[in-house]
Design a protein around this motif. Structure first.
Motif, PDB file in Angstrom:
ATOM      1  N   ALA A  37      -4.840  -4.478   1.542  1.00  0.00           N
ATOM      2  CA  ALA A  37      -5.818  -3.337   1.845  1.00  0.00           C
ATOM      3  C   ALA A  37      -5.724  -2.353   1.126  1.00  0.00           C
ATOM      4  O   ALA A  37      -6.025  -1.310   0.886  1.00  0.00           O
ATOM      5  N   LEU A  38      -4.345  -1.885   1.886  1.00  0.00           N
ATOM      6  CA  LEU A  38      -3.456  -0.870   1.529  1.00  0.00           C
ATOM      7  C   LEU A  38      -3.348  -0.771  -0.166  1.00  0.00           C
ATOM      8  O   LEU A  38      -2.754   0.205  -0.564  1.00  0.00           O
ATOM      9  N   TRP A  61      -1.797  -8.308   9.676  1.00  0.00           N
ATOM     10  CA  TRP A  61      -1.138  -7.444   9.095  1.00  0.00           C
ATOM     11  C   TRP A  61      -0.589  -7.643   7.545  1.00  0.00           C
ATOM     12  O   TRP A  61      -0.711  -6.297   6.925  1.00  0.00           O
ATOM     13  N   ILE A  88       1.622   0.717   8.535  1.00  0.00           N
ATOM     14  CA  ILE A  88      -0.401   0.348   8.489  1.00  0.00           C
ATOM     15  C   ILE A  88      -0.650   1.641   9.336  1.00  0.00           C
ATOM     16  O   ILE A  88      -1.877   1.643   8.177  1.00  0.00           O
ATOM     17  N   VAL A  89      -0.884   1.801  10.283  1.00  0.00           N
ATOM     18  CA  VAL A  89      -1.279   2.679  10.963  1.00  0.00           C
ATOM     19  C   VAL A  89      -1.631   4.472  10.366  1.00  0.00           C
ATOM     20  O   VAL A  89      -2.932   4.737  10.337  1.00  0.00           O
ATOM     21  N   SER A  90      -0.928   4.705  10.012  1.00  0.00           N
ATOM     22  CA  SER A  90      -0.429   5.945   9.340  1.00  0.00           C
ATOM     23  C   SER A  90      -1.015   6.103   8.716  1.00  0.00           C
ATOM     24  O   SER A  90      -2.015   6.972   7.796  1.00  0.00           O
ATOM     25  N   ARG A  91      -1.092   4.622   7.590  1.00  0.00           N
ATOM     26  CA  ARG A  91      -2.054   4.706   5.939  1.00  0.00           C
ATOM     27  C   ARG A  91      -3.456   4.201   6.372  1.00  0.00           C
ATOM     28  O   ARG A  91      -4.481   5.637   5.717  1.00  0.00           O
ATOM     29  N   GLU A  92      -3.951   3.789   7.413  1.00  0.00           N
ATOM     30  CA  GLU A  92      -4.945   4.110   7.649  1.00  0.00           C
ATOM     31  C   GLU A  92      -5.688   4.823   8.031  1.00  0.00           C
ATOM     32  O   GLU A  92      -6.899   4.907   7.728  1.00  0.00           O
ATOM     33  N   GLN A  93      -4.807   5.677   9.064  1.00  0.00           N
ATOM     34  CA  GLN A  93      -5.576   6.493   9.480  1.00  0.00           C
ATOM     35  C   GLN A  93      -5.001   7.772   9.221  1.00  0.00           C
ATOM     36  O   GLN A  93      -6.106   9.064   9.249  1.00  0.00           O
ATOM     37  N   ARG A 147      -4.005  -6.623   5.705  1.00  0.00           N
ATOM     38  CA  ARG A 147      -3.641  -5.130   5.913  1.00  0.00           C
ATOM     39  C   ARG A 147      -3.750  -4.335   4.743  1.00  0.00           C
ATOM     40  O   ARG A 147      -3.632  -3.078   4.361  1.00  0.00           O
ATOM     41  N   LEU A 190      -2.773  -2.513  17.238  1.00  0.00           N
ATOM     42  CA  LEU A 190      -1.842  -3.334  15.898  1.00  0.00           C
ATOM     43  C   LEU A 190      -1.719  -4.536  16.478  1.00  0.00           C
ATOM     44  O   LEU A 190      -1.851  -5.646  16.029  1.00  0.00           O
ATOM     45  N   GLN A 244      -1.773   3.041  19.609  1.00  0.00           N
ATOM     46  CA  GLN A 244      -2.657   2.823  18.241  1.00  0.00           C
ATOM     47  C   GLN A 244      -1.001   1.653  18.128  1.00  0.00           C
ATOM     48  O   GLN A 244      -2.218   0.934  16.826  1.00  0.00           O
TER      49      GLN A 244
END
Length: 125
Positions: free
Chosen positions: A102-103, A96, A61-66, A99, A81, A77
């Motif tokens: 959203a991806l 989660w 999640i973090v890698s895709r959002e960032q 999110r 989350l 990070q």
């Protein structure tokens, strides 16, 4: 069976997942391998396997959002989350899932063995 073997089995089940998800699995296993080299699956340790799968999801999640590689996701990070933000533990999964949606993923597409949800549910909808 070792906890790491369980995680690797789940990882292999996701071999057709997007590259970012596969990279998140690799990073999670790199982080957890030294901590749990001989930890066996037994009553009470399934939470470790579930936690390892959740770490994979957090990294993804973090890698895709960032827009960064899972290997570049910081502990802070992941902590942000995981932060409850005043929520109970049961309120975190829907956040989660939102999110992931959203991806462009369907969090309900596949199932976790115990919880009814599967972190590998990153099939594009």
């Amino acid at each position: 069976m070792l906890v790491l073997e369980q995680l690797r089995q789940w990882q292999s089940e996701d071999s057709d997942a997007p590259a970012g998800w596969r990279a998140a699995w690799e990073r999670a296993l790199d982080l957890l391998g030294p901590a749990w080299p001989t930890e066996e699956m037994r009553p009470g340790t399934e939470v470790l396997a579930d936690g390892g799968a959740a770490l994979t999801m957090a990294l993804y999640i973090v890698s895709r959002e960032q827009g960064i590689a899972p290997a570049d996701v910081s502990r802070a990070q992941v902590g942000d989350l995981i932060d409850r933000q005043g929520e109970t533990d049961t309120e975190i999964p829907p956040r989660w899932e939102s999110r992931l949606r959203a991806l462009g993923h369907d969090p309900e597409a596949r199932r976790w063995p115990r919880t009814g949800q599967r972190p590998g549910a990153v099939r594009t909808v």
